[in-house]
Scaffold this active site. Structure first.
Site, short mmCIF file in Angstrom:
data_model
loop_
_atom_site.label_atom_id
_atom_site.label_comp_id
_atom_site.label_asym_id
_atom_site.label_seq_id
_atom_site.Cartn_x
_atom_site.Cartn_y
_atom_site.Cartn_z
N HIS B 205 0.80 -1.23 0.00
CA HIS B 205 0.00 0.00 0.00
C HIS B 205 0.84 1.28 0.00
CE1 HIS B 205 -3.47 -2.61 1.79
NE2 HIS B 205 -3.33 -2.78 0.48
N ASP B 301 -1.66 2.43 7.14
CA ASP B 301 -0.58 1.47 6.91
C ASP B 301 0.81 2.01 7.27
OD1 ASP B 301 -1.73 -1.02 5.98
OD2 ASP B 301 -2.51 0.13 4.30
#
Lengths: 368, 368
Positions: B205, B301
């Site tokens: 990500h 993330d």
């Protein structure tokens, strides 16, 4: 009356061909040198370069005094040696020239990127060059130009005020005086730390390229590099890297221009932040991105511009974490160590110098 | 015969609604808790959630035992507390639950990202929770699901083998046994360092988002995130960050899966390198990029996945320069310090532990 200044242009790329042709057309005896004979074979055969340019600009056949790949020949009669090669080749050029330089010759790097003149002088010294030459560098290439054929050049624009500094700076005035008949556009760049730390390509090129890496590679650069590439978030990274550059300069006692100030100065562009200033610069419209990541925006601007600024920051206590992040990504993508390949303080011969000593060195030339 | 396990689902987002409805439809008494009453008002009014799913999957009206924003009520009768919230909210959930937990309750984080269970247990301890509860985490959310209305949920897929680990790992078998009637898909994830260091989102990500930052922002995500975004150069950065993750795991005595191995395992995808493996994954076609950089791919993330991996690396002597570069760029773009906001070792309460001690802690639970 003094004899006309004799020029030797080193490098026959877009910029070198334009400069050689332009100098010749202005009436200066001009030699063109390129390491690889094939690159100048057609120019040699024709005896010169066809120059075209903007309306009212210089044009015609620039007849050259000599076209050669023999460096001894190239330098023998030169008063001024114009080095118009990628900065990653500066050290090689210095090494090749070292044995043939004579007292009084002037060498100008177009441009130096960051610490180009410092590196050039160090390589001359390391190669036992005892001639008293003056090495200078410009802040940017004076021409916007392009070569569309082996013996052709086209000038789009001649920039109006290009800072130039000699190493040491006490010789800048003398260099400007010698160059003035050909290039009244050169102005006093203070010293080579100024010209090197005002290197805007160091900021714009790597950040825009890396934060658009996926797009460059998947579209082969089919988007507007500045207009589409410098989004608000990307511009924030530009600002962070730029702030580090200006802080490194401040640590060396230098007031560098911010990117915002430069956009205002160069293009009269304003904006509340760098994002707006870039979007408000009409000249950026239509400029596409590089077609690939194997581009000088990384392989030249990282080691020759961003690395020397970052190592100066590390040496003099400035946090350069944004620069470090950018350099690191380029290292990974190109699978090389630009921290080693780049202009590090040991390669520049200034790793032991205090701020006072480096300032004295660039201004007065004393390295003791 | 033993009484049916009572579940409380914390969080009424896409995943929480799907899980609550599914559990209810399987016949388990299920409570749904959400901090904000407005978020569950319609579910409360209707008494449950309408669940749709893939062909042959669970569907129907999942009638809930209780819908509440009162945490004491929510936890009072729960045997198992399923935490289905962004990992950045795990610490808050722990703090809110701490006063009401009872001996024997099981808490499962779906998923923990990296060090979720370690953080949860630390926050419980810091908030004087003396109850003997078991905190566990999964490696990934078991559902691919989506909620298209206030009291609706749709399950696209239930993953087949989802690693789960309790803290300490010696209690994993017991947790799996309690969950098995509802979720036979959960398998032994070894320990919470395993589940946390096999966090693939931590790698994919942030790197894909940042190296496509300009494109995401200028096109609002109108390109294929994996297929267009993971070009050869971007994949090299993915590989570098992934190599660091696997090396951090190795420093902790853990053999983590590489991204390549994970693509092979999860999707039977092969390739000579990560670029090819991603391009060979049919499931990635048609998945668009996030529409903005204000997205959990960065704001979740980075602090909850990449920072804890990086700080573990720094603590145990692993170079994490690629991770550092990625985290740094996210800090600049979001104008925040994710190194401080993220799961750092002091927040996890493990800053003093040797590799041996941390291993003993995650396996046996002894922190002394």
């Amino acid at each position: 009356m003094e004899e006309t200044t004799k020029y030797t242009v080193i490098g026959a790329g877009h910029g070198g061909k334009a400069m050689a042709a332009h100098l010749a057309l202005m009436g200066f005896p001009t030699t063109l040198y390129n390491r690889t004979p094939e690159n100048v074979a057609i120019i040699k055969q024709r005896g010169g370069i066809d120059l075209e340019s903007y309306h009212g600009g210089p044009r015609g056949f620039g007849r050259l005094a000599l076209v050669t790949s023999d460096v001894a020949q190239a330098l023998a009669k030169a008063d001024v040696i114009m080095v118009v090669v990628p900065s990653s080749a500066h050290a090689d050029v210095a090494k090749v020239c070292a044995p043939y330089l004579r007292n009084g010759q002037i060498i100008v790097l177009h441009p130096g990127r960051t610490c180009g003149a410092i590196e050039f002088v160090k390589v001359l010294r390391d190669n036992s060059c005892l001639a008293d030459v003056t090495v200078a560098e410009t802040e940017t290439l004076i021409y916007a130009s392009r070569s569309d054929g082996p013996a052709q050049a086209r000038i789009f624009r001649i920039k109006e005020a290009v800072p130039l500094a000699a190493l040491p700076a006490k010789r800048t005035a003398q260099v400007l005086e010698v160059l003035a008949p050909a290039y009244p556009e050169f102005i006093d760049g203070v010293n080579v730390l100024h010209t090197g730390l005002n290197n805007m390509g160091a900021i714009f090129h790597p950040v825009l390229t890396l934060l658009n890496a996926g797009r460059i590679e998947s579209t082969h650069g089919e988007f507007q590099f500045y207009i589409d590439g410098a989004t608000p978030s990307v511009a924030r990274v530009l600002e962070a890297v730029d702030r580090e550059r200006v802080t490194v300069a401040a640590a060396l006692g230098i007031r560098a221009r911010t990117a915002m100030e430069w956009l205002k100065l160069a293009y009269d562009t304003n904006g509340a932040n760098l994002y707006e200033a870039i979007q408000n610069q009409p000249g950026y419209y239509g400029i596409n991105a590089p077609a690939t990541l194997h581009h000088r925006y990384l392989f030249e601007d990282i080691p020759m511009s961003l690395v020397p600024i970052a190592v100066l920051g590390q040496r003099y206590g400035v946090s350069v974490r944004a620069m470090d992040a950018i350099i690191r990504l380029a290292c990974i993508i190109h699978q090389t160590d630009y921290w080693r390949r780049g202009r590090t303080l040991d390669k520049l011969g200034i790793e032991q110098l205090s701020v006072g000593e480096i300032t004295r060195y660039v201004n007065d030339g004393r390295l003791d």
